[in-house]
Write a protein that holds these residues in place. Structure first.
Motif, PDB file in Angstrom:
ATOM      1  N   PRO A   4      40.732  36.767  36.644  1.00  0.00           N
ATOM      2  CA  PRO A   4      41.412  35.585  36.411  1.00  0.00           C
ATOM      3  C   PRO A   4      40.643  34.342  36.409  1.00  0.00           C
ATOM      4  O   PRO A   4      41.159  33.376  35.692  1.00  0.00           O
ATOM      5  N   ALA A   5      39.348  34.357  37.174  1.00  0.00           N
ATOM      6  CA  ALA A   5      38.579  33.141  36.922  1.00  0.00           C
ATOM      7  C   ALA A   5      38.053  32.591  35.770  1.00  0.00           C
ATOM      8  O   ALA A   5      37.844  31.314  35.328  1.00  0.00           O
ATOM      9  N   GLU A   6      38.269  33.624  34.927  1.00  0.00           N
ATOM     10  CA  GLU A   6      37.847  33.240  33.448  1.00  0.00           C
ATOM     11  C   GLU A   6      38.868  32.243  32.828  1.00  0.00           C
ATOM     12  O   GLU A   6      38.422  31.711  31.809  1.00  0.00           O
ATOM     13  N   HIS A   7      40.035  32.282  33.260  1.00  0.00           N
ATOM     14  CA  HIS A   7      40.870  31.498  32.809  1.00  0.00           C
ATOM     15  C   HIS A   7      41.642  30.169  33.830  1.00  0.00           C
ATOM     16  O   HIS A   7      42.442  29.502  33.627  1.00  0.00           O
ATOM     17  N   GLY A   8      40.582  29.972  34.626  1.00  0.00           N
ATOM     18  CA  GLY A   8      40.687  28.912  35.640  1.00  0.00           C
ATOM     19  C   GLY A   8      41.643  29.099  36.660  1.00  0.00           C
ATOM     20  O   GLY A   8      41.730  28.417  37.613  1.00  0.00           O
ATOM     21  N   GLU A   9      42.110  30.332  36.677  1.00  0.00           N
ATOM     22  CA  GLU A   9      42.853  30.795  37.794  1.00  0.00           C
ATOM     23  C   GLU A   9      41.980  31.353  39.309  1.00  0.00           C
ATOM     24  O   GLU A   9      40.776  31.550  39.199  1.00  0.00           O
ATOM     25  N   PRO A  10      42.624  31.204  40.462  1.00  0.00           N
ATOM     26  CA  PRO A  10      41.662  31.938  41.377  1.00  0.00           C
ATOM     27  C   PRO A  10      41.156  33.167  41.265  1.00  0.00           C
ATOM     28  O   PRO A  10      41.989  33.850  40.675  1.00  0.00           O
ATOM     29  N   LEU A  11      40.124  33.450  41.408  1.00  0.00           N
ATOM     30  CA  LEU A  11      39.450  34.913  41.250  1.00  0.00           C
ATOM     31  C   LEU A  11      40.121  35.855  42.104  1.00  0.00           C
ATOM     32  O   LEU A  11      40.635  36.809  41.804  1.00  0.00           O
ATOM     33  N   TYR A  12      40.280  35.520  43.505  1.00  0.00           N
ATOM     34  CA  TYR A  12      41.223  36.216  44.574  1.00  0.00           C
ATOM     35  C   TYR A  12      42.471  35.416  44.893  1.00  0.00           C
ATOM     36  O   TYR A  12      42.578  34.410  45.114  1.00  0.00           O
ATOM     37  N   GLN A  13      43.465  36.221  44.661  1.00  0.00           N
ATOM     38  CA  GLN A  13      44.885  35.562  44.871  1.00  0.00           C
ATOM     39  C   GLN A  13      45.578  36.020  46.134  1.00  0.00           C
ATOM     40  O   GLN A  13      46.413  35.375  46.579  1.00  0.00           O
ATOM     41  N   GLY A  14      45.128  37.053  46.608  1.00  0.00           N
ATOM     42  CA  GLY A  14      45.507  37.331  47.885  1.00  0.00           C
ATOM     43  C   GLY A  14      46.951  38.110  48.091  1.00  0.00           C
ATOM     44  O   GLY A  14      47.563  38.562  49.023  1.00  0.00           O
ATOM     45  N   ALA A  15      47.588  38.357  46.680  1.00  0.00           N
ATOM     46  CA  ALA A  15      48.941  38.761  46.621  1.00  0.00           C
ATOM     47  C   ALA A  15      49.051  40.298  46.805  1.00  0.00           C
ATOM     48  O   ALA A  15      50.066  41.062  47.025  1.00  0.00           O
ATOM     49  N   GLY A  16      47.867  40.865  46.817  1.00  0.00           N
ATOM     50  CA  GLY A  16      47.518  42.470  46.880  1.00  0.00           C
ATOM     51  C   GLY A  16      47.997  43.091  45.713  1.00  0.00           C
ATOM     52  O   GLY A  16      47.836  44.331  45.605  1.00  0.00           O
ATOM     53  N   VAL A  17      48.114  42.378  44.662  1.00  0.00           N
ATOM     54  CA  VAL A  17      48.110  42.739  43.189  1.00  0.00           C
ATOM     55  C   VAL A  17      46.661  42.983  42.553  1.00  0.00           C
ATOM     56  O   VAL A  17      46.159  42.072  42.230  1.00  0.00           O
ATOM     57  N   PRO A  18      46.093  44.246  42.147  1.00  0.00           N
ATOM     58  CA  PRO A  18      44.877  44.320  41.484  1.00  0.00           C
ATOM     59  C   PRO A  18      44.796  43.603  40.264  1.00  0.00           C
ATOM     60  O   PRO A  18      45.668  43.611  39.498  1.00  0.00           O
ATOM     61  N   VAL A  19      43.567  43.246  39.762  1.00  0.00           N
ATOM     62  CA  VAL A  19      43.404  42.403  38.671  1.00  0.00           C
ATOM     63  C   VAL A  19      43.332  43.681  37.578  1.00  0.00           C
ATOM     64  O   VAL A  19      43.479  44.964  37.764  1.00  0.00           O
ATOM     65  N   PRO A  20      43.467  43.433  36.291  1.00  0.00           N
ATOM     66  CA  PRO A  20      43.629  44.402  35.164  1.00  0.00           C
ATOM     67  C   PRO A  20      42.616  45.593  35.168  1.00  0.00           C
ATOM     68  O   PRO A  20      41.399  45.016  35.551  1.00  0.00           O
ATOM     69  N   ASP A  21      42.800  46.703  34.845  1.00  0.00           N
ATOM     70  CA  ASP A  21      42.082  47.706  35.006  1.00  0.00           C
ATOM     71  C   ASP A  21      41.109  47.690  33.745  1.00  0.00           C
ATOM     72  O   ASP A  21      41.211  48.547  32.879  1.00  0.00           O
ATOM     73  N   VAL A  22      40.144  46.917  33.447  1.00  0.00           N
ATOM     74  CA  VAL A  22      39.231  46.542  32.589  1.00  0.00           C
ATOM     75  C   VAL A  22      37.978  47.716  33.007  1.00  0.00           C
ATOM     76  O   VAL A  22      37.572  47.713  34.366  1.00  0.00           O
ATOM     77  N   PRO A  23      37.316  48.325  32.009  1.00  0.00           N
ATOM     78  CA  PRO A  23      36.284  49.218  32.189  1.00  0.00           C
ATOM     79  C   PRO A  23      35.162  48.648  33.105  1.00  0.00           C
ATOM     80  O   PRO A  23      34.828  47.235  32.653  1.00  0.00           O
ATOM     81  N   TYR A  24      34.722  49.140  34.002  1.00  0.00           N
ATOM     82  CA  TYR A  24      33.639  48.555  35.015  1.00  0.00           C
ATOM     83  C   TYR A  24      32.333  47.863  33.986  1.00  0.00           C
ATOM     84  O   TYR A  24      31.901  46.678  34.216  1.00  0.00           O
ATOM     85  N   ALA A  25      32.216  48.383  33.075  1.00  0.00           N
ATOM     86  CA  ALA A  25      30.770  47.945  32.052  1.00  0.00           C
ATOM     87  C   ALA A  25      31.326  46.839  31.209  1.00  0.00           C
ATOM     88  O   ALA A  25      30.254  46.085  31.050  1.00  0.00           O
ATOM     89  N   GLU A  26      32.471  46.655  31.251  1.00  0.00           N
ATOM     90  CA  GLU A  26      32.909  45.436  30.436  1.00  0.00           C
ATOM     91  C   GLU A  26      33.549  44.038  31.378  1.00  0.00           C
ATOM     92  O   GLU A  26      33.665  43.165  30.669  1.00  0.00           O
ATOM     93  N   ARG A  27      33.509  44.370  32.524  1.00  0.00           N
ATOM     94  CA  ARG A  27      33.787  43.208  33.263  1.00  0.00           C
ATOM     95  C   ARG A  27      32.894  42.271  33.673  1.00  0.00           C
ATOM     96  O   ARG A  27      31.914  42.640  33.893  1.00  0.00           O
ATOM     97  N   VAL A  28      33.160  40.812  33.729  1.00  0.00           N
ATOM     98  CA  VAL A  28      32.276  39.871  33.876  1.00  0.00           C
ATOM     99  C   VAL A  28      32.796  39.053  35.059  1.00  0.00           C
ATOM    100  O   VAL A  28      33.783  38.858  35.569  1.00  0.00           O
ATOM    101  N   TRP A  29      31.665  38.997  35.993  1.00  0.00           N
ATOM    102  CA  TRP A  29      31.940  38.254  37.449  1.00  0.00           C
ATOM    103  C   TRP A  29      31.235  36.568  36.975  1.00  0.00           C
ATOM    104  O   TRP A  29      30.282  36.366  36.228  1.00  0.00           O
ATOM    105  N   PRO A  30      32.214  35.739  37.513  1.00  0.00           N
ATOM    106  CA  PRO A  30      31.706  34.271  37.190  1.00  0.00           C
ATOM    107  C   PRO A  30      30.314  34.034  38.046  1.00  0.00           C
ATOM    108  O   PRO A  30      29.962  34.694  38.704  1.00  0.00           O
TER     109      PRO A  30
END
Length: 346
Positions: A4-30
């Motif tokens: 989510p942080a890629e789009h200006g949203e909070p990285l952690y939202q606390g609602a308990g809903v996991p981020v989209p299941d992107v393959p580990y090797a393709e995910r980007v950490w801010p």
């Protein structure tokens, strides 16, 4: 799509809903601050999944409503690469935050380091079986076995495993750090700043064994350590819990973000019960929470898992809140004061 942080949203939202299941090797950490960047190449495979999170947190049937302060401080800690010191009374859900972060951000199994008064920095980093190593060398010399490397006798602890060079940060829970020895906070401070540590047995053997395969804190996990030094790539997400039993050095506190978790209110308790039991409590849920909060006020505070104990008794079919005095006596026993004798009201 990444985080989510890629789009200006909070990285952690606390609602308990996991981020989209992107393959580990393709995910980007801010990116973090330049002074918190660590340059070890990310050579570790993805961490194992964490089934423990569902056991501890339950499976939310509706989106959780987190406190704004929680979301704000967790995201600040993630972006600044700083530890999060979580304070509050026993039983308010401090350790659960680590599992919630890991599950929501899909960071894999939480590494759990339980601290006591005897805990040292080295015990969290690694253990070395010197006796086993000596016996193996003796057996090999006498023809009773094949030579084994020094790394076979090194077991990285939760802290040591968290600092391995993963592409994405591992989540490390340092539980009840206020019980630690007086020197541990300052020892941790240096480690958190440097992002690396040495394993002396491997350093001594690096001429004969420049790359050693060691055991990690993950079940069946192994890692390769070059010249006896472990360097991180992505600084781990560190959640340290404290019951407020001691003060920490000023230099240590300056490098942490502090989040205080208050006692859960009726709405938060309802979310907790629903995560574990769904709607199985039916009409009993509201009454049970009301009775729990009343009892908590009477005895000076109860742990939230005590409510779950009562909920399980109801959903088991062996007890019902309609049993009058019998049920009231059961509640009185399982909702006992946390302060021991003398805490029970007259």
């Amino acid at each position: 799509m990444n985080l989510p942080a890629e789009h200006g949203e909070p990285l952690y939202q606390g609602a308990g809903v996991p981020v989209p299941d992107v393959p580990y090797a393709e995910r980007v950490w801010p990116a973090g601050p330049p002074w918190r960047a660590f340059d070890a190449p990310p050579v570790m495979p993805p961490p194992p999944e964490d089934d423990e999170a569902d056991r501890r947190l339950g499976r939310p049937h509706t989106a959780r409503r987190p406190r704004l302060e929680e979301v704000r401080l967790v995201n600040a800690a993630l972006l600044l690469r700083r530890p999060l010191l979580v304070t509050g009374r026993p039983g308010v859900g401090k350790s659960g935050l680590a599992y919630r972060i890991a599950r929501e951000l899909r960071l894999g199994r939480v590494l759990h380091w339980a601290v006591t008064s005897r805990t040292t920095l080295t015990s969290g980093l690694f253990e070395y079986d010197a006796i086993g190593r000596a016996q193996a060398l003796q057996g090999a010399a006498s023809g009773g076995g094949s030579p084994t490397g020094t790394g076979d006798f090194v077991q990285l602890g939760p802290l040591g495993s968290a600092l391995l060079p993963y592409r994405l940060p591992r989540v490390l829970l340092i539980d009840e750090i206020d019980k630690c020895d007086i020197d541990l906070p300052n020892d941790l401070l240096t480690l958190f700043e440097d992002g690396f540590y040495e394993v002396p047995p491997l350093v001594r053997a690096k001429a004969q064994e420049p790359v050693a395969s060691v055991h990690t804190a993950d079940p069946g996990g192994t890692a390769e350590v070059t010249e006896g030094v472990v360097r991180c790539h992505a600084f781990p997400v560190i959640v340290m819990t404290s019951n407020g039993e001691r003060e920490f050095p000023e230099a240590f506190m300056r490098r942490c973000l502090r989040l205080d978790i208050p006692d859960p209110d009726a709405a938060a308790l309802g979310e907790l019960v629903a995560a574990h039991f769904g709607d199985r409590l039916g009409s009993h849920q509201e009454r049970l929470i009301r009775d729990f909060l009343r009892r908590s006020d009477q005895v000076g505070g109860l742990a939230a898992d005590m409510l779950l104990n009562a909920a399980h008794l109801v959903t088991s079919g062996h007890y019902t809140p309609d049993e009058g005095d019998d049920w009231a006596q059961v509640l009185r026993e399982i909702w006992h004061p946390l302060g021991g004798e003398g805490a029970e009201p007259a």
